[in-house]
Design a protein around this motif. Structure first.
Motif: not given
Lengths: 522, 560
Positions: A478-497
């Motif tokens: 069957h088809r497999v949907l996949a994703w990989g998200l770097g959390i660092g960049r998101l954290a920099m945005l959310k924590l304003k670093l």
């Protein structure tokens, strides 16, 4: 200006009596000596009097400086940029590596380069695809500035300890720069002088003028700290509780807290669990096979080179079924039984046997798929991954990744976009857009961007549908949907670093001050 | 990723649309806009699309994408009559060679630069740093066909590009910048590849450097292009280069390449498209789009492909698309690659996201739930959470801690000594954090829960406290509280330790079921000095996996 005696507290009266007898301005320290009161009590009373307009306050600041650990090193050896410019003046052009060898450490070389460029003493140039530094001239002014800076550092070294600003041979800006570079630390001493306010005329009972103003200091019994004794005996009824100025802040305390980054990671974990995903974990040390080959990453792919990936320099026999290894080999060489051309060339098992620090958590999800071949599968994994990057404000050799897959009947690219959009909306990014992407192991591939107020569209992750070249050897139909998200960049945005290093090399003050439950937050 | 500089004047002339439209649409074709100059825009493309590594290629793709010139761009070829004869000698060194001729070009400085950049991007990408593919372009008027591809002794000499005197090939590898950079490719060869003309004049020394003789200048009109390498990627590399030049108005001609063994001849470049078949039902299933055959054909056209429909007998899903892929595309390995193109042609921005139906229950990992409880406990005890790297150094882990080094996991090529191995304890990192914060207010109490590597990957909890009155009694209280919270206070035993990171007589181990699960005490003053600190520090580190033991099946065994 006048004030009624009854408006003054006992302490204020005592302090006021002292002023009446003095002709010069006094420090709180001096008043404390003359009255026998504690200095903070005096200070509080004096400020109350100042607020009522009875006394005037004058402040004087003096600044003191001393060397930090790093400052001491440079005081002894000279500033990195001055040592570096000597090398550059001598050689005209030189590479970073050369400079580093001269400076003795990567850190000092980085500092030196930063200042060389900032001062315009050097510029960079590409030479055979490599950046080198070229001498760009040194103005007398800028050199004399650096020399003065060094003179300050040396003088501080000779004196040891804090030295008052006046004793240093320089302008304020240079001390500011040195402070900003954390080569010196500054201590500011504020001294306050109190005196009767000009124009203040006492209108108290005039007969008491003999002892200063001679104000009555024992009007009622005022109490500061309530005691268990008072409560038990009921004596509290006899006393007057001193009234405090509630607008004055008290000593600062800080709660212990979960790391802000951890809170963010936990939030993501919760979101995926809410969306029906089960969390999985797996080993950090993996075979190249699971990290690359099983993902259809060609064996000569640049990401596999030792400049980009941390290998352990150790080979171990594969912990995968022989049948799987054979199918992976076929699919790389000629596409196996699929309608694929493969990558061509010869696939070598030795290369797949190399151990490495996983470069993504996909190695973990793939292993899971290999043992869970029947739909539905919905799992995610949050974990540390490693890339051979030099540490700088936007790069780290290790960071965390959030990865997930969905394997099911009838899932499609649209569903993949739906999952990603939902996740980022829940993370507080209402606007999400998708652009074409490329990964060797997914097709179609997509990059996810979110709209931010400050930086416009920012790319936060990659995703796609696993190629048949990946799923078929594993026995997945069957088809497999996949994703990989770097959390660092998101954290920099959310924590304003601005500097991602702060996540792993924490400044305790930042942790103490970053609000853990901001009301306006998302 | 390769960065392509698009001069506004070039791209506007080649596409016929203004730069703002280009900038708006390019991201949906897969480009990342990198930088804006006054008269140029830098864009990044993915490494699987070398056909987009030149302004000519980008313009071609955009013309299709914007429906200005949809469908496949075809380029005429005619025979040049030129031959390339391959010697047996070179087959073991660098077996593949293909060639082409492009005539009637008009070069300016910028066009030459664009060509050079295209070449370099191909070298780095599919050329794998010239190992697999390298390209040489030559001014055809300076040499006399036919040509010969051979391998010669390293002492053979000629004048390489950018030099005035003859150099031996051996010298070139040692002294010429390109020789120094790419010499590694020939490190095992005892004869080096060479391309010469009819008179024996040298064109190039693949994959290192061309000869000065054939340098391309603004006067050059006709180009001879040779691509050498180790596999079939040479074909597409040649196609990409000649098609980009054809976009500039050049006339493409073929060259006969004659193989040494049997005299077999192939004529290159071969610009005929390849043909792929896929069912419409596949397109619909993979993309999730309710798309018909006509729309699919249009989407293909917008991506520079050509599709024909063969009707199935039943429902629309039975329709088959016969798709022609131009000879300069090297990213189509599988029908799904075409389906991606259809989705891009349709427009990722037009696809409406939707959630899949599910009846699955989600859950967080048991280990994470446990870690969260431990964090809550540590916060309650007044410790602030920090996170640090798992990569560490021998010096920090052992030397500064006065500990003996033990078996560790090392990385083969560390970026620096600071990150040369995986940590086997967290406490050194915590003391390091204290030393980075030594000017901050006391007391400082911090903890971390994270992975350590000791034979297997395990989870440790470590905590330290630093202030003027830190002492054994405080850390003993903390440890007792932790053990109570874990519910194991009655079954653990505290015994003296001999860990030299702590002061003798003020250090202890925690025993559970006769197994050591942790250590705590007052940190040795020498350790404190080693980290440039000057306040008393106390600390504890324990293996939390050993407390609520995971079943062996869930252990993450370390492979080494």
């Amino acid at each position: 200006m006048s004030v009624r005696e009854s408006e003054l507290s006992a302490r204020e009266r005592i302090v006021l009596n002292v002023f009446a007898a003095a002709d010069e301005a006094l420090t709180t320290d001096e008043i404390a000596r003359r009255t026998g009161l504690k200095e903070d009590a005096v200070s509080q009373a004096a400020f109350m009097l100042a607020e009522k307009g009875i006394v005037a306050v004058k402040e004087r600041e003096s600044r003191f400086y001393r060397l930090t650990e790093e400052g001491r090193e440079y005081a002894e050896r000279g500033l990195p940029e001055r040592r570096a410019i000597e090398v550059l003046m001598r050689e005209g052009t030189c590479s970073f590596e050369h400079l580093r060898d001269h400076m003795g450490s990567e850190r000092e070389a980085l500092i030196a380069v930063n200042w060389l460029l900032k001062r315009g003493w050097a510029r960079t140039k590409k030479e055979c695809g490599k950046s080198v530094f070229v001498f760009a001239g040194v103005s007398e002014d800028s050199m004399s500035e650096v020399e003065t800076e060094e003179r300050i550092l040396r003088l501080l070294l000779e004196r040891g300890g804090f030295v008052e600003e006046e004793a240093l041979p320089c302008r304020k800006e240079l001390l500011k720069t040195l402070k900003a570079r954390k080569l010196v630390e500054e201590k500011v001493r504020k001294e306050r002088f109190f005196s009767l306010a000009p124009g203040f005329k006492p209108e108290f009972k005039d007969e008491k003028a003999a002892i200063g103003f001679g104000l009555d200091v024992v009007m009622e019994h005022e109490v500061a700290q309530m005691t268990p004794e008072m409560i038990r005996t009921g004596s509290w009824k006899e006393v007057k509780f001193k009234e405090y100025d509630v607008s004055i802040p008290s000593e600062k305390i800080y709660p212990a807290k979960i790391h802000p980054y951890q809170r963010l990671v936990d939030e993501m974990r919760r979101i995926f669990a809410e969306m029906g995903f089960k969390e999985i974990k797996g080993a950090i040390i993996q075979h190249s096979f699971w990290n690359f080959d099983a993902l259809f990453v060609p064996q000569d792919h640049p990401a596999r080179e030792m400049q980009d990936t941390f290998y352990l320099g150790v080979r171990k026999p594969l912990d995968a079924p022989a049948e799987l290894v054979r199918r992976v080999k076929e699919v790389h060489e000629h596409g196996g039984s699929l309608r694929s051309s493969g990558w061509g060339g010869r696939w070598r098992e030795e290369i797949a046997e190399e151990l490495l620090l996983r470069t993504h958590t996909t190695a973990v999800t793939l292993r899971y798929l290999a043992s869970h071949k029947e739909p539905p599968v919905r799992v995610f994994c949050i974990g540390r991954v490693y890339r051979r990057e030099t540490v700088d404000p936007t790069h780290l050799p290790e960071f965390d990744q959030l990865e997930g897959i969905v394997m099911d009947e009838n899932v499609s690219f649209r569903h993949l976009l739906g999952i990603l959009q939902t996740f980022y909306r829940k993370m507080g990014f209402p606007q999400v857009r998708f652009r074409p992407g490329y990964f060797p192991y997914t097709e179609p591939s997509v990059e996810v961007e979110v709209m931010t107020e400050k930086h416009g569209w920012i790319e936060l992750g990659g995703a796609g549908i696993f190629r048949e070249e990946v799923t078929h050897p594993l026995g997945i139909s069957h088809r497999v949907l996949a994703w990989g998200l770097g959390i660092g960049r998101l954290a920099m945005l959310k924590l304003k670093l601005h500097d991602i290093r702060q996540l792993y090399q924490p400044d305790i003050d930042w942790l103490r001050h970053a609000p853990s439950s901001p009301i306006t937050g998302d | 990723m390769p960065t392509i500089r698009l001069f506004h004047e070039d791209i506007e002339r080649l596409t016929g649309v203004d730069i703002d439209t280009v900038r708006e649409k390019l991201p949906f074709l897969g480009a990342d806009l990198e930088r804006d100059g006054e008269d140029f825009t830098d864009v990044e493309f993915f490494p699987n699309r070398p056909d987009l590594f030149s302004v000519e290629g980008v313009a071609r793709a955009l013309r299709a994408f914007l429906n200005i010139q949809p469908g496949i761009s075809s380029y005429e070829t005619s025979p040049s009559g030129i031959e390339m004869n391959v010697d047996d000698a070179v087959i073991d060194v660098r077996p593949y060679v293909v060639c082409g001729v492009v005539r009637d070009l008009e070069f300016d400085e910028r066009a030459i630069e664009s060509l050079m950049n295209l070449q370099e991007h191909i070298h780095r990408g599919i050329g794998r740093n010239r190992r697999k593919v390298s390209i040489g372009v030559h001014d055809l008027s300076k040499v006399k066909p036919d040509f010969r591809y051979t391998a010669v002794d390293p002492d053979f000499s000629f004048v390489p590009l950018d030099f005035k005197e003859k150099m031996t090939m051996k010298d070139i590898l040692e002294r010429h910048p390109k020789g120094i950079e790419y010499g590694f490719i020939l490190k095992d060869a005892d004869r080096y590849p060479l391309i010469v003309d009819y008179d024996g004049n040298v064109l190039s020394f693949p994959p290192i450097i061309n000869a000065e003789l054939t340098r391309v200048t603004e006067e050059t009109r006709d180009l001879f292009i040779e691509v050498t390498g180790t596999d079939e990627n040479v074909f597409v590399a040649l196609n990409i280069v000649v098609c980009a030049l054809a976009e500039r108005g050049g006339r493409v001609q073929t060259v006969k390449v004659r193989s040494p063994q049997d005299g077999a001849v192939i004529e290159t470049p071969d610009l005929n498209p390849s043909t792929h078949e896929l069912r419409l039902s596949e397109v619909r299933a993979l993309t999730g789009l309710d798309i018909d055959a006509e729309t699919s054909v249009k989407c293909c056209a917008r991506m520079g492909l050509h599709a024909d429909v063969v009707r199935g007998d039943g429902s629309e899903g039975d329709d088959v698309l016969i798709v022609k892929v131009p000879a300069y595309r090297c990213d189509i390995l599988h029908p799904w690659d075409i389906i991606e193109d259809i989705a891009i042609g349709y427009g990722y921005d037009r696809i409406v996201p939707t959630l899949p139906k599910t009846d699955v229950v989600g859950e967080e990992h048991a280990e994470e739930r446990r870690n969260r409880r431990i964090r809550e406990m540590m916060i309650g005890l007044g410790f602030m959470e920090v996170q640090t790297f798992t990569l560490s150094s021998e010096r920090k882990q052992f030397t500064l801690m006065r500990r003996r080094s033990c078996e560790v996991v090392r990385v083969a090529h560390p970026i620096s000594e600071e990150y040369e191995m995986l940590r086997c304890a967290i406490m050194p990192n915590l003391i390091d954090v204290l030393s980075m914060n030594k000017h901050r207010e006391m007391p400082q109490r911090i903890f971390e829960i994270g992975t350590v590597f000791r034979g297997e990957e395990r989870t440790n909890l470590a905590a330290v406290s630093m202030h003027a009155h830190a002492n054994f009694a405080e850390i003993r209280s903390v440890v007792d509280a932790i053990l109570r919270e874990f519910g194991i206070a009655d079954i653990t035993v505290i015994k003296p330790s001999d860990d030299d990171a702590f002061i003798k007589g003020r250090r202890a181990i925690i025993m559970l079921n006769d197994r050591e699960i942790g250590v705590f005490g007052e940190i040795h003053p020498e350790v404190i000095r080693n980290f440039s600190l000057d306040h008393p520090i106390i600390g504890v580190e324990m293996d939390v996996d050993a407390i609520n033991a995971r079943p062996p099946s869930q252990r993450r065994r370390c492979l080494c």
